[in-house]
Design an enzyme around this catalytic site. Structure first.
Site, PDB file in Angstrom:
ATOM      1  CB  CYS A 285       8.633 -85.615 -37.560  1.00  0.00           C
ATOM      2  SG  CYS A 285       8.514 -85.437 -39.332  1.00  0.00           S
TER       3      CYS A 285
ATOM      4  CB  CYS B 191       3.072 -72.047 -31.301  1.00  0.00           C
ATOM      5  SG  CYS B 191       1.417 -72.433 -31.936  1.00  0.00           S
TER       6      CYS B 191
ATOM      7  CB  CYS C  62       1.091 -75.432 -29.344  1.00  0.00           C
ATOM      8  SG  CYS C  62       1.428 -73.919 -28.395  1.00  0.00           S
TER       9      CYS C  62
ATOM     10  CB  CYS D 231      -2.858 -72.376 -28.852  1.00  0.00           C
ATOM     11  SG  CYS D 231      -1.838 -72.993 -30.212  1.00  0.00           S
TER      12      CYS D 231
ATOM     13  CB  CYS E 242      -0.382 -69.103 -29.281  1.00  0.00           C
ATOM     14  SG  CYS E 242       0.618 -70.500 -28.714  1.00  0.00           S
TER      15      CYS E 242
END
Length: 159
Positions: free
Chosen positions: A146, A74, A122, A125, A77
């Site tokens: 995607c 991510c 995510c 976060c 984070c």
């Protein structure tokens, strides 16, 4: 007849209200920051994609061409999300994967286009990553995650 069509259209639109939509704010995430804090940490495009559920333009991410072994994390984070070995070229213009690292994602329903799509978030976060479709490789999971390249950073495996 025109009045009937107009009435029907209004009824359909009224059925898709925000009260019926699931939102990611309903979930608790380990990392929680204010909008101002996210804006200070993320680029404009990262903020648009991750925090405003935007979509980057297709075929613009440098991550589309990565084939070397590593982990996609991510961009907000650094939560490990995807491995290169599960990446494939879907031809859509966005990095695509047939599965995520187990336990790395959270999910939500996205109805912005008038129908339900499975939104990938995510798990640490709550940042918007992209969407999950059932048109991926049949020989593996059948899924196509995607994912916006702007939502990811790539960390190559050490040799």
């Amino acid at each position: 007849m025109k009045k009937l069509y107009l009435l029907f259209t209004l009824v359909i639109l009224a059925c898709n209200t925000s009260a019926q939509q699931e939102t990611k704010s309903d979930q608790d995430f380990e990392i929680s920051k204010t909008e101002e804090e996210w804006k200070a940490e993320l680029s404009e495009l990262e903020f648009y994609v991750l925090r405003k559920a935007g979509t980057e333009e297709a075929f613009t991410s440098s991550l589309n061409n990565i084939k070397e072994a590593g982990t996609f994390v991510c961009a907000a984070c650094s939560n490990p999300l995807y491995k290169t070995k599960h990446k494939f070229d879907s031809g859509t213009g966005w990095p695509s994967f047939d599965r995520a690292i187990e336990g790395s994602l959270a999910y939500s329903a996205d109805r912005k286009l008038g129908y339900k799509r499975d939104e990938a978030l995510c798990g640490k976060c709550g940042g918007h990553l992209g969407h999950i479709f059932n048109d991926g490789p049949r020989e593996t999971t059948g899924e196509r995650h995607c994912i916006n390249g702007a939502a990811l950073d790539f960390i190559p495996d050490e040799k």
